[in-house]
Structures are given as C-alpha cells and as structure tokens.
Design a protein around this motif. Structure first.
Motif, PDB file in Angstrom:
ATOM      1  N   LEU A   6     -29.156  69.816  -4.261  1.00  0.00           N
ATOM      2  CA  LEU A   6     -28.897  69.010  -3.056  1.00  0.00           C
ATOM      3  C   LEU A   6     -29.850  68.960  -2.047  1.00  0.00           C
ATOM      4  CD1 LEU A   6     -25.030  68.710  -3.029  1.00  0.00           C
ATOM      5  CD2 LEU A   6     -26.552  67.245  -3.769  1.00  0.00           C
ATOM      6  N   GLY A   7     -30.477  70.309  -1.826  1.00  0.00           N
ATOM      7  CA  GLY A   7     -31.342  70.445  -0.483  1.00  0.00           C
ATOM      8  C   GLY A   7     -32.556  69.746  -1.001  1.00  0.00           C
ATOM      9  N   ARG A   8     -33.059  69.793  -2.207  1.00  0.00           N
ATOM     10  CA  ARG A   8     -34.236  69.166  -2.496  1.00  0.00           C
ATOM     11  C   ARG A   8     -33.909  67.608  -2.683  1.00  0.00           C
ATOM     12  NH1 ARG A   8     -34.381  73.363  -6.077  1.00  0.00           N
ATOM     13  NH2 ARG A   8     -33.430  72.241  -7.774  1.00  0.00           N
ATOM     14  N   LEU A   9     -32.783  66.959  -3.195  1.00  0.00           N
ATOM     15  CA  LEU A   9     -32.334  65.760  -3.178  1.00  0.00           C
ATOM     16  C   LEU A   9     -32.473  65.096  -1.894  1.00  0.00           C
ATOM     17  CD1 LEU A   9     -31.569  63.509  -5.306  1.00  0.00           C
ATOM     18  CD2 LEU A   9     -29.154  64.207  -4.853  1.00  0.00           C
ATOM     19  N   LEU A  10     -31.764  65.718  -1.092  1.00  0.00           N
ATOM     20  CA  LEU A  10     -31.428  64.950   0.235  1.00  0.00           C
ATOM     21  C   LEU A  10     -32.584  65.398   1.218  1.00  0.00           C
ATOM     22  CD1 LEU A  10     -27.792  65.571   0.724  1.00  0.00           C
ATOM     23  CD2 LEU A  10     -28.990  63.542  -0.282  1.00  0.00           C
ATOM     24  N   GLY A  11     -33.548  66.187   1.181  1.00  0.00           N
ATOM     25  CA  GLY A  11     -34.373  66.613   2.213  1.00  0.00           C
ATOM     26  C   GLY A  11     -35.584  65.843   1.998  1.00  0.00           C
ATOM     27  N   ALA A  12     -35.741  65.596   0.503  1.00  0.00           N
ATOM     28  CA  ALA A  12     -37.113  64.664   0.390  1.00  0.00           C
ATOM     29  C   ALA A  12     -37.140  63.274   1.124  1.00  0.00           C
ATOM     30  CB  ALA A  12     -37.062  64.406  -1.209  1.00  0.00           C
ATOM     31  N   PRO A  13     -36.293  62.651   1.095  1.00  0.00           N
ATOM     32  CA  PRO A  13     -36.546  61.327   2.113  1.00  0.00           C
ATOM     33  C   PRO A  13     -36.753  61.548   3.312  1.00  0.00           C
ATOM     34  CG  PRO A  13     -34.151  61.537   1.063  1.00  0.00           C
ATOM     35  CD  PRO A  13     -34.983  62.536   0.687  1.00  0.00           C
ATOM     36  N   LEU A  14     -36.014  62.722   4.127  1.00  0.00           N
ATOM     37  CA  LEU A  14     -36.299  63.098   5.282  1.00  0.00           C
ATOM     38  C   LEU A  14     -37.913  63.529   5.633  1.00  0.00           C
ATOM     39  CD1 LEU A  14     -32.691  64.940   6.205  1.00  0.00           C
ATOM     40  CD2 LEU A  14     -33.530  62.535   7.253  1.00  0.00           C
ATOM     41  N   ALA A  15     -38.198  64.084   4.616  1.00  0.00           N
ATOM     42  CA  ALA A  15     -39.655  64.684   4.822  1.00  0.00           C
ATOM     43  C   ALA A  15     -40.708  63.650   4.755  1.00  0.00           C
ATOM     44  CB  ALA A  15     -40.011  65.921   3.494  1.00  0.00           C
ATOM     45  N   LYS A  16     -40.385  62.611   4.058  1.00  0.00           N
ATOM     46  CA  LYS A  16     -41.197  61.603   3.826  1.00  0.00           C
ATOM     47  C   LYS A  16     -40.993  60.673   5.092  1.00  0.00           C
ATOM     48  CE  LYS A  16     -40.959  60.767  -1.124  1.00  0.00           C
ATOM     49  NZ  LYS A  16     -40.655  60.088  -2.143  1.00  0.00           N
ATOM     50  N   MET A  17     -40.043  60.693   5.833  1.00  0.00           N
ATOM     51  CA  MET A  17     -40.087  60.266   7.112  1.00  0.00           C
ATOM     52  C   MET A  17     -40.369  60.669   8.348  1.00  0.00           C
ATOM     53  SD  MET A  17     -36.672  57.722   6.719  1.00  0.00           S
ATOM     54  CE  MET A  17     -36.848  56.667   8.094  1.00  0.00           C
ATOM     55  N   GLY A  18     -40.950  61.956   8.168  1.00  0.00           N
ATOM     56  CA  GLY A  18     -41.678  62.782   9.238  1.00  0.00           C
ATOM     57  C   GLY A  18     -40.868  63.812   9.614  1.00  0.00           C
ATOM     58  N   TYR A  19     -39.553  63.986   9.088  1.00  0.00           N
ATOM     59  CA  TYR A  19     -38.726  65.301   9.140  1.00  0.00           C
ATOM     60  C   TYR A  19     -38.990  66.337   8.403  1.00  0.00           C
ATOM     61  CZ  TYR A  19     -36.165  62.061  12.141  1.00  0.00           C
ATOM     62  OH  TYR A  19     -35.714  60.978  13.400  1.00  0.00           O
ATOM     63  N   GLY A  20     -40.386  66.827   8.463  1.00  0.00           N
ATOM     64  CA  GLY A  20     -40.709  67.895   7.084  1.00  0.00           C
ATOM     65  C   GLY A  20     -39.922  69.186   7.594  1.00  0.00           C
ATOM     66  N   GLU A  21     -39.699  69.334   8.783  1.00  0.00           N
ATOM     67  CA  GLU A  21     -38.975  70.871   9.252  1.00  0.00           C
ATOM     68  C   GLU A  21     -37.679  70.860   8.926  1.00  0.00           C
ATOM     69  OE1 GLU A  21     -41.099  73.499   9.635  1.00  0.00           O
ATOM     70  OE2 GLU A  21     -42.661  72.065   9.255  1.00  0.00           O
ATOM     71  N   THR A  22     -36.943  69.788   8.278  1.00  0.00           N
ATOM     72  CA  THR A  22     -35.571  69.688   8.211  1.00  0.00           C
ATOM     73  C   THR A  22     -34.684  70.772   7.650  1.00  0.00           C
ATOM     74  OG1 THR A  22     -35.547  67.306   8.343  1.00  0.00           O
ATOM     75  CG2 THR A  22     -33.730  68.320   7.433  1.00  0.00           C
ATOM     76  N   ARG A  23     -33.810  71.381   7.832  1.00  0.00           N
ATOM     77  CA  ARG A  23     -33.005  72.267   7.299  1.00  0.00           C
ATOM     78  C   ARG A  23     -31.785  71.501   6.568  1.00  0.00           C
ATOM     79  NH1 ARG A  23     -29.238  76.901   8.414  1.00  0.00           N
ATOM     80  NH2 ARG A  23     -28.950  75.998  10.662  1.00  0.00           N
ATOM     81  N   VAL A  24     -31.618  71.865   5.544  1.00  0.00           N
ATOM     82  CA  VAL A  24     -30.262  71.111   4.838  1.00  0.00           C
ATOM     83  C   VAL A  24     -29.347  72.040   4.538  1.00  0.00           C
ATOM     84  CG1 VAL A  24     -29.419  69.775   2.810  1.00  0.00           C
ATOM     85  CG2 VAL A  24     -31.904  69.497   3.780  1.00  0.00           C
ATOM     86  N   VAL A  25     -28.171  72.095   5.035  1.00  0.00           N
ATOM     87  CA  VAL A  25     -27.107  72.985   4.793  1.00  0.00           C
ATOM     88  C   VAL A  25     -25.904  72.373   4.301  1.00  0.00           C
ATOM     89  CG1 VAL A  25     -25.132  74.356   6.088  1.00  0.00           C
ATOM     90  CG2 VAL A  25     -27.623  74.180   7.097  1.00  0.00           C
ATOM     91  N   VAL A  26     -25.598  72.937   3.020  1.00  0.00           N
ATOM     92  CA  VAL A  26     -24.898  72.295   2.180  1.00  0.00           C
ATOM     93  C   VAL A  26     -23.390  73.165   2.010  1.00  0.00           C
ATOM     94  CG1 VAL A  26     -24.157  71.483  -0.398  1.00  0.00           C
ATOM     95  CG2 VAL A  26     -26.393  71.261   0.614  1.00  0.00           C
ATOM     96  N   THR A  27     -22.343  72.444   2.337  1.00  0.00           N
ATOM     97  CA  THR A  27     -21.061  73.161   2.297  1.00  0.00           C
ATOM     98  C   THR A  27     -20.066  72.690   1.365  1.00  0.00           C
ATOM     99  OG1 THR A  27     -19.793  71.601   3.862  1.00  0.00           O
ATOM    100  CG2 THR A  27     -21.230  73.564   4.930  1.00  0.00           C
TER     101      THR A  27
END
Length: 235
Positions: free
Chosen positions: A187-208
């Motif tokens: 899920l981190g890879r799946l949901l982090g990819a669109p944010l990275a493309k929009m300039g949020y490359g340092e986003t940390r994805v926390v899944v609970t």
C-alpha cells in the motif's frame, strides 16, 4: 369485463407453466454441469471446462504462503473389520489480499507538518487454499482390503484435511503479522507513487489495520487534513 375475468385464470396458468419450465431448465443446467459426463464417440470421457466465470477484482495481493502439506485420513467399514489409512503429500499455496476498493477518502489523512499520509486500511484477508492434488509426491494407502468406495472417501478426506490445515496455518498470528507487514509495503508503494509524482517525494506512508487503531480521538486528529484536499490545493 366478464371476458377479462375468464382470461385471468388462463394467463395465470400459462405463467405457472412458464415459471415451472424455467425452474426445470435451471435445474437441468446444474445437473448437466455437475453430474453428466461428456464423452467422445467411442465412449471415453472428455477433459473439458464445464462452466467458467470471469470477474474483475479490486483486491491487492500482498503475500503468498506456499509449501508441501502432509494429510492423513482413516476409513472404517464392515462393522469395524475393514480399516484403511491414507497418507498424502502435495504442494499448496494460500494468497493474502487487501480489498483496496474499501479505502475511501475518509480513510486517507494527511499531516502537513511531517508530510505523512495515514492510510486506515481494511484487514488482510486469506483466500481459500490451493492444494495441488495433481502434483502429489506421495500417496500411501494401507489396509487389508480397500474398497473403491473407501478409496474415494479417503481421497475426499485427505483433501479436506489438507485444506483445513493449510487455512489454519495461514491464519496463524505469525503468518497474519507477516502478511500485514507486506501489506503495508504494498500500500505504501501504491499510494505513495501519485504523491511523489505531484512533488511530495518525501512523503511517509503509515498504514494501520483495524486491530491496531485505537478509538478515534477528535482532538488528536484535528491536526490532519483529508488527502483529497491536499491534492486539490496542490493542483
């Protein structure tokens, strides 16, 4: 009016006949699918797919458990005189999924200060075990006299025991914990990819997952922003 009243019983009778015919047709279709053997002109049985269904899936496969399973079964007949046992070894696999379609906007929250995306995901589910009986490495049947019916029953029981054991192991706390960890990464890879493309490359994805989430504290969660608002603002 009288003519319409006389026609009503006839229409009702026709409707009943049609409904009965439909039920009979559905029943025959199921009987033909499950019990009728299709044969060649020489009478030999044909290997074929009788019924198939194809459906789309929105689940994300996050893990797979595989290995070899040993299954045993016993059959007793003839007032206890005819006893037979069977031991079978065969490969198996069990898949783990997360239903990504259940993750909506309300399950995604954004903490701007730490650039953290919180994903409140549904729990990992365990699929039905796939026991590959066609690749059995061992079939050992013992008994003074094993009838055909006993052999069929032994085969059915070993298959059922293997399914149950594989599912029990797959649902063990250790395996579920491993599947959840793999689910976090997926899920981190799946949901982090669109944010990275929009300039949020340092986003940390926390899944609970549900068992890990405490009761929601509104004062604590006031600092978050729905992720769809974040993306809309960025655009």
């Amino acid at each position: 009016m009288a003519r319409a009243l006389r026609a009503w019983p006839a229409a009702l009778a026709i409707g009943i006949v049609l409904a009965f015919a439909l039920v009979m047709w559905i029943g025959w279709q199921r009987y033909d699918r499950d019990y009728v053997v299709t044969t060649e002109d020489d009478g030999s049985a044909v290997t074929q797919i009788i019924a198939e269904r194809f459906a789309g899936a929105s689940s994300l496969k996050v893990s797979e458990l595989s290995g070899t399973i040993q299954s045993t079964a016993r059959d007793v007949r003839g007032f206890g005189w005819l006893r037979s046992d069977q031991v079978v070894k065969m490969p198996f696999s069990v898949d783990y999924f997360i239903d990504a379609s259940k993750i909506g906007p309300d399950d995604l929250e954004w903490i701007e200060g730490s650039r953290t995306l919180i994903v409140n995901a549904p729990d990992v589910t365990v699929a039905r075990p796939n026991v590959d009986e066609a690749r059995r490495t061992l079939v050992r049947t013992s008994g003074m006299f094993v009838t055909r019916q006993a052999g069929e029953e032994l085969s059915r029981r070993t298959s059922a025991h293997a399914q149950g054991k594989a599912l029990s192991v797959a649902r063990s706390p250790e395996r579920m914990a491993q599947a959840r960890e793999n689910g976090r990464k997926a899920l981190g890879r799946l949901l982090g990819a669109p944010l990275a493309k929009m300039g949020y490359g340092e986003t940390r994805v926390v899944v609970t997952f549900p068992s890990e989430r405490p009761a929601r504290n509104t004062e604590q969660w006031d600092v978050t922003t729905p992720v769809n608002q974040v993306l809309a603002k960025h655009r």
